[in-house]
Motif scaffolding. Structure first.
Motif, mmCIF file in Angstrom:
data_model
loop_
_atom_site.group_PDB
_atom_site.id
_atom_site.type_symbol
_atom_site.label_atom_id
_atom_site.label_comp_id
_atom_site.label_asym_id
_atom_site.label_seq_id
_atom_site.Cartn_x
_atom_site.Cartn_y
_atom_site.Cartn_z
ATOM 1 N N ILE A 1 -39.527 -57.043 -0.886
ATOM 2 C CA ILE A 1 -39.815 -56.494 -2.227
ATOM 3 C C ILE A 1 -40.489 -55.125 -2.077
ATOM 4 O O ILE A 1 -40.112 -54.154 -2.736
ATOM 5 N N LEU A 2 -41.442 -55.064 -1.158
ATOM 6 C CA LEU A 2 -42.142 -53.780 -0.944
ATOM 7 C C LEU A 2 -41.175 -52.700 -0.461
ATOM 8 O O LEU A 2 -41.260 -51.551 -0.870
ATOM 9 N N LYS A 3 -40.251 -53.111 0.413
ATOM 10 C CA LYS A 3 -39.244 -52.160 0.921
ATOM 11 C C LYS A 3 -38.408 -51.607 -0.232
ATOM 12 O O LYS A 3 -38.132 -50.406 -0.306
ATOM 13 N N ALA A 4 -38.008 -52.513 -1.141
ATOM 14 C CA ALA A 4 -37.180 -52.103 -2.289
ATOM 15 C C ALA A 4 -37.958 -51.142 -3.187
ATOM 16 O O ALA A 4 -37.424 -50.108 -3.614
ATOM 17 N N VAL A 5 -39.225 -51.471 -3.444
ATOM 18 C CA VAL A 5 -40.065 -50.598 -4.289
ATOM 19 C C VAL A 5 -40.231 -49.232 -3.618
ATOM 20 O O VAL A 5 -40.110 -48.187 -4.257
ATOM 21 N N HIS A 6 -40.463 -49.253 -2.311
ATOM 22 C CA HIS A 6 -40.632 -48.004 -1.544
ATOM 23 C C HIS A 6 -39.364 -47.146 -1.630
ATOM 24 O O HIS A 6 -39.429 -45.936 -1.839
ATOM 25 N N LYS A 7 -38.210 -47.817 -1.507
ATOM 26 C CA LYS A 7 -36.932 -47.088 -1.557
ATOM 27 C C LYS A 7 -36.761 -46.420 -2.930
ATOM 28 O O LYS A 7 -36.381 -45.247 -3.016
ATOM 29 N N ILE A 8 -37.066 -47.181 -3.994
ATOM 30 C CA ILE A 8 -36.933 -46.642 -5.359
ATOM 31 C C ILE A 8 -37.883 -45.455 -5.538
ATOM 32 O O ILE A 8 -37.490 -44.392 -6.030
ATOM 33 N N THR A 9 -39.133 -45.614 -5.096
ATOM 34 C CA THR A 9 -40.120 -44.533 -5.229
ATOM 35 C C THR A 9 -39.651 -43.278 -4.484
ATOM 36 O O THR A 9 -39.743 -42.166 -5.001
ATOM 37 N N SER B 1 -44.933 -43.296 1.643
ATOM 38 C CA SER B 1 -44.379 -43.657 2.948
ATOM 39 C C SER B 1 -45.463 -44.216 3.854
ATOM 40 O O SER B 1 -45.246 -45.208 4.560
ATOM 41 N N GLU B 2 -46.614 -43.552 3.838
ATOM 42 C CA GLU B 2 -47.719 -43.977 4.698
ATOM 43 C C GLU B 2 -48.187 -45.393 4.299
ATOM 44 O O GLU B 2 -48.377 -46.242 5.172
ATOM 45 N N ASN B 3 -48.299 -45.629 2.975
ATOM 46 C CA ASN B 3 -48.720 -46.947 2.492
ATOM 47 C C ASN B 3 -47.696 -48.021 2.866
ATOM 48 O O ASN B 3 -48.069 -49.113 3.296
ATOM 49 N N ALA B 4 -46.403 -47.655 2.667
ATOM 50 C CA ALA B 4 -45.338 -48.610 2.988
ATOM 51 C C ALA B 4 -45.349 -48.933 4.475
ATOM 52 O O ALA B 4 -45.195 -50.096 4.873
ATOM 53 N N TYR B 5 -45.559 -47.885 5.287
ATOM 54 C CA TYR B 5 -45.594 -48.081 6.739
ATOM 55 C C TYR B 5 -46.758 -49.000 7.122
ATOM 56 O O TYR B 5 -46.594 -49.941 7.913
ATOM 57 N N MET C 1 -46.207 -28.180 -8.031
ATOM 58 C CA MET C 1 -45.630 -29.462 -8.440
ATOM 59 C C MET C 1 -44.876 -30.103 -7.277
ATOM 60 O O MET C 1 -44.958 -31.313 -7.047
ATOM 61 N N LYS C 2 -44.139 -29.246 -6.556
ATOM 62 C CA LYS C 2 -43.352 -29.731 -5.417
ATOM 63 C C LYS C 2 -44.286 -30.259 -4.326
ATOM 64 O O LYS C 2 -44.034 -31.330 -3.755
ATOM 65 N N ALA C 3 -45.351 -29.504 -4.077
ATOM 66 C CA ALA C 3 -46.319 -29.926 -3.050
ATOM 67 C C ALA C 3 -46.929 -31.279 -3.421
ATOM 68 O O ALA C 3 -47.083 -32.148 -2.568
ATOM 69 N N LYS C 4 -47.228 -31.446 -4.729
ATOM 70 C CA LYS C 4 -47.815 -32.712 -5.201
ATOM 71 C C LYS C 4 -46.806 -33.858 -4.995
ATOM 72 O O LYS C 4 -47.172 -34.946 -4.553
ATOM 73 N N GLU C 5 -45.553 -33.551 -5.342
ATOM 74 C CA GLU C 5 -44.501 -34.569 -5.210
ATOM 75 C C GLU C 5 -44.323 -34.975 -3.755
ATOM 76 O O GLU C 5 -44.210 -36.162 -3.438
ATOM 77 N N TYR C 6 -44.343 -33.973 -2.853
ATOM 78 C CA TYR C 6 -44.214 -34.263 -1.424
ATOM 79 C C TYR C 6 -45.400 -35.084 -0.935
ATOM 80 O O TYR C 6 -45.250 -35.987 -0.124
ATOM 81 N N ARG C 7 -46.585 -34.744 -1.459
ATOM 82 C CA ARG C 7 -47.795 -35.469 -1.070
ATOM 83 C C ARG C 7 -47.705 -36.935 -1.531
ATOM 84 O O ARG C 7 -48.044 -37.847 -0.784
ATOM 85 N N ASP C 8 -47.176 -37.113 -2.758
ATOM 86 C CA ASP C 8 -47.004 -38.477 -3.280
ATOM 87 C C ASP C 8 -46.024 -39.276 -2.419
ATOM 88 O O ASP C 8 -46.249 -40.450 -2.127
ATOM 89 N N LEU C 9 -44.914 -38.585 -2.032
ATOM 90 C CA LEU C 9 -43.909 -39.251 -1.184
ATOM 91 C C LEU C 9 -44.512 -39.624 0.161
ATOM 92 O O LEU C 9 -44.264 -40.702 0.703
ATOM 93 N N TRP C 10 -45.303 -38.700 0.682
ATOM 94 C CA TRP C 10 -45.957 -38.929 1.975
ATOM 95 C C TRP C 10 -46.918 -40.127 1.865
ATOM 96 O O TRP C 10 -46.908 -41.022 2.717
ATOM 97 N N THR C 11 -47.701 -40.140 0.771
ATOM 98 C CA THR C 11 -48.658 -41.236 0.556
ATOM 99 C C THR C 11 -47.912 -42.561 0.452
ATOM 100 O O THR C 11 -48.306 -43.556 1.061
#
Lengths: 106, 172
Positions: free
Chosen positions: A31-39, B135-139, B123-133
């Protein structure tokens, strides 16, 4: 013998619990993977939209720069034309023409 | 048979390695370069300036007199032409001012566009930072679950192994 069978059954139960727990964790992870992919997809799309806007703004800046250069050239042309006309005025030897010119410029 | 099973296991393990996720290559951002704009100089010295006119001051009978007693100013064609030339210069300046207004407004437009560009960049920098955050959280989350899974699997496997060993010893 009875104890052995019970022991084996106990181990089987333990293995079953392990399986259920790992399955639960894996499901949560999926589920987390899916949410991450969408984000990530939404984020990438947002970045793409911003980059497209940036290209439009850059295009506008380049157009304005061209307009600015064009205006500078026009100013040079105005000066050139004015110089020619001033030269013509200064060599005119006719009051009527001069007065007509003065009236037009007044 | 044993040999075949070993070969099969090796093939499956190689397949597993071959199917590992590809290396992540981020998208290259568009190359944006702005040239430095040189300073603008309004050089008006290139416009011809006529010489100072020679005045002929006269009294009411049109006889030359001093400037203090003068009633009229008489101009020859040549001197009058200098005045007309000055009118032309005035007109030219007016035209140049109009063009300079266009120039200033164009440069204001450029400044405003650059401000908008900076805003978009932020805005782009913020968006990249959000994506990075994200990814880091997901990892981190994935790492945590993976470690938890590993500990549980190892623990239970250990229990089962020991239990099986004990059961084997008792049976013997």
């Amino acid at each position: 013998m009875k104890n052995i069978i019970l022991g084996i059954l106990g181990l089987g139960g333990l293995a079953g619990i392990a399986y259920l727990l790992t399955t639960f964790i894996n499901k949560k992870s999926d589920i987390l993977k899916a949410v991450h992919k969408i984000t990530q997809d939404i984020g990438k799309k947002k970045v793409e939209v911003i980059e497209k806007k940036q290209i439009i703004v850059k295009q506008k800046i380049e157009d304005d720069e061209r307009l600015s250069e064009q205006t500078k050239k026009e100013i040079v042309e105005i000066k050139k034309k004015a110089n020619e006309e001033i030269k013509e005025i200064l060599v005119k030897d006719n009051f009527k023409e001069l007065a007509k010119e003065a009236d037009e410029l007044w | 048979m044993v040999k075949k099973i070993i070969i099969l296991c090796l093939i499956i393990s190689f397949l597993g390695v071959g199917c590992s996720p590809p290396k992540f290559i981020p998208k290259e951002p568009p190359i944006v370069q702005f040239e430095r704009t040189p300073y603008y100089k309004a050089d008006l010295t290139t416009i011809i300036q006529p010489e100072k006119p020679v005045y002929l001051w006269t009294d009411e009978n049109f006889k030359p007199t001093s400037i203090n007693d003068a009633k009229y100013l008489v101009l020859t064609k040549k001197e009058f032409a200098k005045f007309v030339a000055q009118l032309k210069i005035k007109e030219t300046f007016k035209e140049i001012i109009g063009k300079q207004e266009v120039l200033i407004n164009t440069n204001i437009d450029i400044i405003n566009s650059l401000k908008e560009y900076v805003k978009l960049e932020q805005m782009k920098a913020k968006e990249y930072r959000d994506l990075w955050t994200d990814s880091e959280n997901a990892y981190r989350q994935e790492k945590y679950y993976s470690e938890l899974n590993n500990i549980m699997m190892k623990g239970f496997l250990g229990f089962i192994s020991i239990g099986a060993l004990v059961a084997l010893i008792i049976a013997l």
